[in-house]
Enzyme design. Structure first.
Site, PDB file in Angstrom:
ATOM      1  N   ASN A 111     -45.746 128.975  36.933  1.00 35.66           N
ATOM      2  CA  ASN A 111     -45.747 127.524  36.737  1.00 35.66           C
ATOM      3  C   ASN A 111     -46.973 127.178  35.885  1.00 35.66           C
ATOM      4  OD1 ASN A 111     -45.903 124.768  36.929  1.00 35.66           O
ATOM      5  ND2 ASN A 111     -45.778 124.683  39.169  1.00 35.66           N
ATOM      6  N   HIS A 151     -39.058 116.496  40.131  1.00 31.65           N
ATOM      7  CA  HIS A 151     -39.132 117.115  41.473  1.00 31.65           C
ATOM      8  C   HIS A 151     -37.773 117.665  41.909  1.00 31.65           C
ATOM      9  CE1 HIS A 151     -42.698 114.348  42.827  1.00 31.65           C
ATOM     10  NE2 HIS A 151     -43.159 115.499  42.383  1.00 31.65           N
ATOM     11  N   ARG A 161     -50.425 106.998  40.244  1.00 30.13           N
ATOM     12  CA  ARG A 161     -49.422 106.314  39.407  1.00 30.13           C
ATOM     13  C   ARG A 161     -48.952 105.035  40.087  1.00 30.13           C
ATOM     14  NH1 ARG A 161     -46.302 111.574  39.040  1.00 30.13           N
ATOM     15  NH2 ARG A 161     -47.306 112.744  37.375  1.00 30.13           N
ATOM     16  N   GLU A 190     -41.202 124.986  46.321  1.00 24.85           N
ATOM     17  CA  GLU A 190     -40.512 125.005  45.035  1.00 24.85           C
ATOM     18  C   GLU A 190     -40.466 126.414  44.446  1.00 24.85           C
ATOM     19  OE1 GLU A 190     -42.949 121.356  44.313  1.00 24.85           O
ATOM     20  OE2 GLU A 190     -41.469 121.048  42.742  1.00 24.85           O
ATOM     21  N   ARG A 193     -41.071 127.690  35.919  1.00 23.40           N
ATOM     22  CA  ARG A 193     -40.828 126.268  36.150  1.00 23.40           C
ATOM     23  C   ARG A 193     -40.948 125.560  34.807  1.00 23.40           C
ATOM     24  NH1 ARG A 193     -44.838 121.553  37.737  1.00 23.40           N
ATOM     25  NH2 ARG A 193     -43.290 119.938  37.941  1.00 23.40           N
TER      26      ARG A 193
END
Ligand code: ADP
Length: 406
Positions: A7, A184, A245, A389, A95
């Site tokens: 990743n 996601h 965010r 993940e 990823r």
């Protein structure tokens, strides 16, 4: 089959080596500060007695290729690695953040896939270039090892046009690909698969709402195994309030801040991405633990930030229940979703009329583990499933590479 999961971020690489016969984690590591002073690789190998063997390398790493070379060396280190030779790695799973509308599933990486991902750079200018750097580096250092790209956006490609289209002139979608993509995806897909297994019901017979609540946060509605809606949009900025965010916002706010402060649109977007959310409202921290402590000590804005966060998640859950005409299970994951019983409680508070009843004891007891936290008579099951993940990426890589061999 042994699968290496990679990743790549702009200056970091997370990696894991898994043995897919047992899905055992052989080791995991993190490279930080690639291309800047102070590059460091930290690797941890789990031992049978529950301890970890740690390996740290501090040496300049000028780019991703350089860093991946150090990752390879660390993996085969005679004392602190997990395998004797790189030949033992049967496949690499990458990823990749954005596949636009090109891929609705993971794919074996080929020249044409790389080209398609290059075409998506405009959609994810910060994420896809380092993802591609990682792919190129592995290709040149381990030629011949099959590689798979697993996309954050792929799982959400089943959304219908009335969900993914923004109500702006259609030509912006046609010309520039402006639409909701969602992110996601691997985490939401994992939660759906795990919850179906825990409930012992086919995922195709379930209506689920999955909440990935970490620094980045998103909620998805998954009906009969397919994502029908998700809270993140064209970029990860839309939807929930996150660590830094802002989530959903009237776009006119950007113009007003530009006019009033003299900042450029890019600078304001940066503020909405990196200085807003929990951090912006509290003025204190983006980390939920800090806010929880501060709120308990009477810090008003920390308390308001927590309330805004919880309310936004609740709003999405309510909307998705309406959209699916009910829900069988709600799942929490991510750093906050897995660990913060108080936040789960706030989100699910006063939703008894919707069939959501939290068992306070079960909820308090659950910190970072898989658990059912609803009462036995709750019509809607509420569960916590720790995010993994990397395991999804390794599973998809394993599956695609096996299929390609027959
Ligand atoms: P990322 O999106 O960066 O992977 P994580 O999934 O690690 O983020 O989530 C980070 C968030 O999880 C932070 O807000 C942090 O405060 C919160 N968190 C982590 N551990 C706990 C805990 N034990 N209790 C409450 N919140 C926690």
């Amino acid at each position: 089959m042994k699968v290496l999961v990679i990743n790549c971020g702009s200056s970091s690489i997370k990696y894991q080596l898994l043995d897919m016969e047992t899905e055992a984690l052989l080791l995991k590591g993190l490279v930080e500060r690639i291309g800047i002073e102070g590059s460091i690789l930290t690797q941890k190998r789990p031992e049978a007695d529950g301890s970890e063997t740690k390996f740290v390398i501090e040496t300049p790493m000028k780019d991703h290729k350089d860093a991946i070379q150090h990752v390879m060396d660390a993996i085969v280190d005679p004392d602190k690695g997990a395998i004797k030779s790189l030949d033992e790695i049967n496949a690499i799973g990458h990823r990749v953040v954005h596949a636009g509308e090109k891929y609705a599933n993971s794919v074996l990486i080929s020249d044409s896939v790389i080209k398609a991902l290059q075409d998506c750079i405009e959609l994810a200018p910060l994420h896809n270039p380092p993802n591609l750097d990682g792919i190129e580096a592995c290709r040149s250092l381990m030629p011949g090892v099959p590689m798979v790209a697993v996309f954050d956006t792929a799982f959400h490609q089943t959304m219908r046009p009335e969900v993914y289209l923004y109500a702006i002139p259609y030509e912006f979608y046609e010309k520039y690909g402006i639409r909701k993509y969602g992110f996601h995806g691997t985490s939401h897909k994992y939660m759906a698969a795990e919850v179906a297994e825990m409930m012992n019901i086919d995922v195709n017979d379930l209506k689920l709402i999955t909440c990935h609540l970490g620094n980045g946060a998103s909620v998805s509605a998954i009906k009969h195994g397919r994502c029908i809606d998700t809270s993140m949009g064209y970029t990860p900025l839309e939807g929930l309030v996150m660590g830094t965010r802002c989530g959903d916002l009237d776009p006119s706010v950007v113009k007003t801040i530009c006019n009033r402060t003299g900042l450029s649109d890019n600078e304001v977007l940066d503020i909405l991405n990196t200085k807003s959310g929990l951090l912006g409202v509290s003025g204190l921290s983006s980390d939920f633990r800090d806010l929880r402590t501060a709120a308990a000590e009477g810090h008003k804005r920390a308390e308001i930030a927590i309330r805004i966060f919880a309310r936004r998640v609740r709003n999405y859950i309510g909307a998705y229940i309406a959209e699916m005409n009910g829900v069988d299970a709600i799942v929490f994951s991510g750093g906050i979703g897995e660990n913060a019983a108080e936040m789960r409680n706030r989100i699910c508070l006063n939703m008894g009329n919707l069939g959501i009843k939290i068992d306070q004891h079960r909820n308090e007891e659950c910190v970072g583990n898989t658990a059912m936290i609803s009462t036995d008579d709750s019509p809607v099951k509420v569960m916590v499933i720790p995010a993994n993940e990397e395991l999804v990426i390794a599973r998809e890589t394993d599956e695609l590479v096996r299929k390609s061999r027959v």
